[in-house]
Design a protein around this motif. Structure first.
Motif, PDB file in Angstrom:
ATOM      1  N   MET A   9       0.931  -1.058  -0.020  1.00  0.00           N
ATOM      2  CA  MET A   9       0.044  -0.120   0.114  1.00  0.00           C
ATOM      3  C   MET A   9       0.960   1.261   0.031  1.00  0.00           C
ATOM      4  SD  MET A   9      -3.190  -0.563   2.389  1.00  0.00           S
ATOM      5  CE  MET A   9      -3.451   1.119   3.105  1.00  0.00           C
ATOM      6  N   THR A  10       0.478   2.219  -1.039  1.00  0.00           N
ATOM      7  CA  THR A  10       1.353   3.312  -0.931  1.00  0.00           C
ATOM      8  C   THR A  10       1.284   4.188   0.415  1.00  0.00           C
ATOM      9  OG1 THR A  10       0.670   3.699  -3.114  1.00  0.00           O
ATOM     10  CG2 THR A  10       1.721   5.660  -2.213  1.00  0.00           C
ATOM     11  N   PRO A  11       2.318   4.647   1.240  1.00  0.00           N
ATOM     12  CA  PRO A  11       1.842   5.398   2.368  1.00  0.00           C
ATOM     13  C   PRO A  11       1.203   6.755   2.087  1.00  0.00           C
ATOM     14  CG  PRO A  11       4.184   5.425   1.647  1.00  0.00           C
ATOM     15  CD  PRO A  11       3.537   4.621   0.596  1.00  0.00           C
ATOM     16  N   CYS A  12       0.175   6.798   2.446  1.00  0.00           N
ATOM     17  CA  CYS A  12      -0.826   8.064   2.218  1.00  0.00           C
ATOM     18  C   CYS A  12      -2.060   8.008   3.304  1.00  0.00           C
ATOM     19  CB  CYS A  12      -1.240   8.402   0.782  1.00  0.00           C
ATOM     20  SG  CYS A  12      -2.457   6.931   0.245  1.00  0.00           S
ATOM     21  N   THR A  13      -2.525   9.236   3.538  1.00  0.00           N
ATOM     22  CA  THR A  13      -3.541   9.318   4.705  1.00  0.00           C
ATOM     23  C   THR A  13      -4.988   9.030   4.220  1.00  0.00           C
ATOM     24  OG1 THR A  13      -4.097  11.654   4.024  1.00  0.00           O
ATOM     25  CG2 THR A  13      -2.321  11.426   5.437  1.00  0.00           C
ATOM     26  N   PRO A  14      -5.604   8.641   5.054  1.00  0.00           N
ATOM     27  CA  PRO A  14      -7.148   8.314   4.529  1.00  0.00           C
ATOM     28  C   PRO A  14      -7.793   9.358   3.723  1.00  0.00           C
ATOM     29  CG  PRO A  14      -6.894   7.616   6.803  1.00  0.00           C
ATOM     30  CD  PRO A  14      -5.479   8.308   6.306  1.00  0.00           C
ATOM     31  N   GLN A  15      -7.462  10.605   4.128  1.00  0.00           N
ATOM     32  CA  GLN A  15      -8.172  11.800   3.687  1.00  0.00           C
ATOM     33  C   GLN A  15      -7.629  11.817   1.753  1.00  0.00           C
ATOM     34  OE1 GLN A  15      -6.905  11.680   6.559  1.00  0.00           O
ATOM     35  NE2 GLN A  15      -7.686  13.381   7.915  1.00  0.00           N
ATOM     36  N   GLU A  16      -6.255  11.608   1.933  1.00  0.00           N
ATOM     37  CA  GLU A  16      -5.689  11.637   0.396  1.00  0.00           C
ATOM     38  C   GLU A  16      -6.429  10.461  -0.471  1.00  0.00           C
ATOM     39  OE1 GLU A  16      -1.301  13.438   1.348  1.00  0.00           O
ATOM     40  OE2 GLU A  16      -1.657  11.111   1.529  1.00  0.00           O
ATOM     41  N   ARG A  17      -6.390   9.291   0.243  1.00  0.00           N
ATOM     42  CA  ARG A  17      -7.080   8.442  -0.631  1.00  0.00           C
ATOM     43  C   ARG A  17      -8.571   8.729  -0.811  1.00  0.00           C
ATOM     44  NH1 ARG A  17      -4.705   3.525  -0.880  1.00  0.00           N
ATOM     45  NH2 ARG A  17      -2.908   3.721   0.395  1.00  0.00           N
ATOM     46  N   MET A  18      -9.354   9.129  -0.068  1.00  0.00           N
ATOM     47  CA  MET A  18     -10.847   9.538  -0.365  1.00  0.00           C
ATOM     48  C   MET A  18     -10.919  10.744  -1.243  1.00  0.00           C
ATOM     49  SD  MET A  18     -12.482   9.449   3.445  1.00  0.00           S
ATOM     50  CE  MET A  18     -13.940   9.999   3.014  1.00  0.00           C
ATOM     51  N   ALA A  19      -9.913  11.686  -1.024  1.00  0.00           N
ATOM     52  CA  ALA A  19      -9.982  12.851  -2.186  1.00  0.00           C
ATOM     53  C   ALA A  19      -9.614  12.125  -3.615  1.00  0.00           C
ATOM     54  CB  ALA A  19      -8.831  13.810  -1.644  1.00  0.00           C
ATOM     55  N   THR A  20      -8.950  11.465  -3.601  1.00  0.00           N
ATOM     56  CA  THR A  20      -8.417  10.681  -5.126  1.00  0.00           C
ATOM     57  C   THR A  20      -9.551  10.251  -5.448  1.00  0.00           C
ATOM     58  OG1 THR A  20      -6.306  10.426  -4.266  1.00  0.00           O
ATOM     59  CG2 THR A  20      -6.720   9.465  -6.243  1.00  0.00           C
ATOM     60  N   VAL A  21     -10.298   9.445  -4.680  1.00  0.00           N
ATOM     61  CA  VAL A  21     -11.517   8.625  -5.272  1.00  0.00           C
ATOM     62  C   VAL A  21     -12.491   9.568  -5.673  1.00  0.00           C
ATOM     63  CG1 VAL A  21     -13.653   7.046  -4.488  1.00  0.00           C
ATOM     64  CG2 VAL A  21     -11.080   6.552  -3.659  1.00  0.00           C
ATOM     65  N   TYR A  32      -9.914  25.893   5.091  1.00  0.00           N
ATOM     66  CA  TYR A  32      -9.718  24.639   6.027  1.00  0.00           C
ATOM     67  C   TYR A  32      -8.134  24.688   6.456  1.00  0.00           C
ATOM     68  CZ  TYR A  32     -14.160  23.015   4.357  1.00  0.00           C
ATOM     69  OH  TYR A  32     -15.454  22.904   3.847  1.00  0.00           O
ATOM     70  N   PRO A  33      -7.764  25.723   7.378  1.00  0.00           N
ATOM     71  CA  PRO A  33      -6.314  25.725   7.488  1.00  0.00           C
ATOM     72  C   PRO A  33      -5.883  24.535   8.320  1.00  0.00           C
ATOM     73  CG  PRO A  33      -7.426  27.591   8.587  1.00  0.00           C
ATOM     74  CD  PRO A  33      -8.491  26.816   7.547  1.00  0.00           C
ATOM     75  N   GLN A  34      -6.611  24.243   9.304  1.00  0.00           N
ATOM     76  CA  GLN A  34      -6.269  23.058  10.149  1.00  0.00           C
ATOM     77  C   GLN A  34      -6.295  21.610   9.668  1.00  0.00           C
ATOM     78  OE1 GLN A  34      -8.525  23.501  13.855  1.00  0.00           O
ATOM     79  NE2 GLN A  34      -7.536  21.594  14.679  1.00  0.00           N
ATOM     80  N   PHE A  35      -7.236  21.413   8.442  1.00  0.00           N
ATOM     81  CA  PHE A  35      -7.190  20.285   7.989  1.00  0.00           C
ATOM     82  C   PHE A  35      -6.102  20.338   6.923  1.00  0.00           C
ATOM     83  CE2 PHE A  35      -8.434  18.334   3.622  1.00  0.00           C
ATOM     84  CZ  PHE A  35      -8.677  17.144   4.046  1.00  0.00           C
ATOM     85  N   ALA A  36      -5.587  21.433   6.273  1.00  0.00           N
ATOM     86  CA  ALA A  36      -4.616  21.330   5.315  1.00  0.00           C
ATOM     87  C   ALA A  36      -3.428  21.113   6.262  1.00  0.00           C
ATOM     88  CB  ALA A  36      -4.317  22.690   4.917  1.00  0.00           C
ATOM     89  N   GLU A  37      -3.086  21.247   7.623  1.00  0.00           N
ATOM     90  CA  GLU A  37      -1.930  21.062   8.298  1.00  0.00           C
ATOM     91  C   GLU A  37      -1.816  19.840   8.503  1.00  0.00           C
ATOM     92  OE1 GLU A  37       0.604  22.746   9.584  1.00  0.00           O
ATOM     93  OE2 GLU A  37      -0.008  24.342   8.109  1.00  0.00           O
ATOM     94  N   THR A  38      -3.048  18.924   8.718  1.00  0.00           N
ATOM     95  CA  THR A  38      -3.072  17.533   9.373  1.00  0.00           C
ATOM     96  C   THR A  38      -3.390  16.324   8.073  1.00  0.00           C
ATOM     97  OG1 THR A  38      -5.278  18.013  10.008  1.00  0.00           O
ATOM     98  CG2 THR A  38      -3.376  18.246  11.571  1.00  0.00           C
ATOM     99  N   ALA A  39      -3.915  16.629   7.220  1.00  0.00           N
ATOM    100  CA  ALA A  39      -4.595  15.874   6.217  1.00  0.00           C
ATOM    101  C   ALA A  39      -3.638  15.282   5.413  1.00  0.00           C
ATOM    102  CB  ALA A  39      -5.905  16.281   5.750  1.00  0.00           C
ATOM    103  N   PHE A  40      -2.622  15.922   5.003  1.00  0.00           N
ATOM    104  CA  PHE A  40      -1.701  15.604   3.788  1.00  0.00           C
ATOM    105  C   PHE A  40      -0.249  14.976   4.522  1.00  0.00           C
ATOM    106  CE2 PHE A  40      -4.897  19.008   2.422  1.00  0.00           C
ATOM    107  CZ  PHE A  40      -5.151  18.139   1.335  1.00  0.00           C
ATOM    108  N   THR A  41       0.281  14.014   3.704  1.00  0.00           N
ATOM    109  CA  THR A  41       1.422  13.713   4.095  1.00  0.00           C
ATOM    110  C   THR A  41       2.653  14.747   3.821  1.00  0.00           C
ATOM    111  OG1 THR A  41       0.715  11.437   3.388  1.00  0.00           O
ATOM    112  CG2 THR A  41       3.284  11.863   3.777  1.00  0.00           C
TER     113      THR A  41
END
Lengths: 161, 242
Positions: free
Chosen positions: B1-13, B232-241
């Motif tokens: 599995m590629t190392p990425c966050t659940p948010q990155e996976r969902m955004a890609t879908v 979404y400044p807080q999301f941008a800080e935490t959701a992306f690798t």
């Protein structure tokens, strides 16, 4: 007034004032109607205001609509300006003073929320509020410190770190 | 599995569901859909009209949310996104309360425009970053937005997919129910069944969602992150690798 959608949701059960009637233009089709909201009072915060109550409002918010739905409208504004200055005061929509009952100058009056282009949300203060709101005693302390304690808005702002 | 966050996976879908030329809108508290729509806009959907609530660069309205809702009621949106405190197998969404309305166990934010948008936006993607039995239930306690309606009700749109960190459900319009369409890499049938509160159809043969490509991940972590940070400044800080 009629609202699209909604038919078949639990709003029919939970909000008895929402009625489902045959669409008068297509009676086979049910349509939901809801009574217009008529507020006793609205408190809104403007980017700027003239002394006669004409307001410059954030165009991404619904304050103009709220004002038109309310019997009494009390506006606070970051600053009081002349009519000429209002047009140049920044981006926003103008609400004429005929809709406004009273206006007061109140810099940083939206704290702890924001005014676009002037200051941001105070996230730390909102977190403090959320924690305080979890139990009655902490919330009483919050109200005593920030709401009932300070003699005016300047005194409130002075409490903030 | 590629190392990425659940948010990155969902955004890609979600990005892969956006079609070029469509008018696509994202409402309040929806940073994952906002990321997915921007990723699509920066890649295969440059001609999509993108509307992001509370975003300074993607909000083409001057008269508050009323203008947005009026536009939606005219059927202006091809794709929209909703979520729910509870989501059930029939695609019903609960944004009202968990438990009795008068004495709720959890008071949810309220349906707002969801009971209109779920009918009027042509395709609605339901998203939820928590996939658990308390969210995905057999039957929601209160229906803010029904998944389907009788034929006499005017309803040009409705649920299309449900995107979670584990899988994608497709809404089957004939059966009026959610069907597992695909799972993220490494998600087993047992895990999906254990973490879903309603019985799943046979999921033995469902497809595995392709990994986000390195190009998709790079864009998410640079241009998309920078754009999303304006709302979404807080999301941008935490959701992306990083």
């Amino acid at each position: 007034m009629a609202v699209p959608g909604h038919v078949g949701s639990d709003y029919e059960r939970l909000r008895p004032e929402f009625k489902v009637i045959p669409n008068p233009y297509d009676p086979a089709q049910p349509v939901m109607i809801v009574p217009a909201i008529r507020c006793d009072a609205a408190l809104i915060h403007a980017l700027a205001a003239t002394p006669d109550g004409t307001l410059l409002l954030d165009h991404m918010e619904d304050d103009a609509l709220l004002a038109q739905a309310s019997r009494v409208v009390i506006a606070s504004a970051e600053r009081i300006v002349t009519r000429d200055e209002l047009g140049r005061a920044g981006e926003g929509v103008v609400l004429e003073g005929i809709h406004v009952t009273a206006v007061v100058e109140l810099p940083r009056g939206a704290h702890p929320t924001f005014v676009r282009g002037l200051y941001a949300v105070d996230a730390a203060h909102l977190s403090e509020y959320v924690v305080a709101a979890r139990d009655d005693e902490a919330f009483r302390d919050y109200l005593a410190r920030y709401v009932h304690g300070p003699k005016d808005h300047a005194a409130y702002l002075a409490l903030l770190t | 599995m590629t190392p990425c966050t659940p948010q990155e996976r969902m955004a890609t879908v979600i990005a892969r569901e956006v079609r070029d030329g469509e008018t696509v809108a994202v409402g309040t508290l929806a940073p994952v859909p906002a990321s997915g729509v921007l990723l699509a806009h920066f890649t295969h959907a440059p001609r999509a009209r993108v509307v992001l609530l509370n975003h300074p660069d993607y909000w083409p309205f001057r008269q508050g949310s009323k203008e947005f809702y009026d536009f939606a009621q005219r059927g202006g949106f091809d794709l929209f996104f909703l979520s729910g405190g509870q989501i059930d197998r029939h695609g019903n969404l609960n944004l009202i309360a968990v438990g009795d309305v008068e004495r709720p166990r959890v008071r949810l934010p309220g349906g707002a425009g969801s009971a209109m948008l779920y009918y009027l936006a042509r395709r609605v993607i339901v998203f939820r970053t928590e996939h658990s039995p308390r969210i995905f239930v057999e039957r929601v306690d209160h229906v803010a937005s029904p998944g389907s309606s009788p034929p006499e009700v005017a309803r040009p749109g409705g649920p299309w997919k449900v995107v979670t960190p584990l899988c994608v459900f497709r809404f089957d319009r004939e059966r009026k129910a959610l069907v597992v369409e695909s799972v993220h890499p490494g998600v087993t049938r047992e895990e999906l069944a254990r973490r879903t509160g309603f019985a799943l159809d046979d999921v033995g043969s469902v497809e595995v969602i392709p990994e986000p490509t390195s190009g998709e991940l790079h864009l998410l972590r640079t241009r998309v992150r920078e754009a999303v940070a304006k709302t979404y400044p807080q999301f941008a800080e935490t959701a992306f690798t990083r």
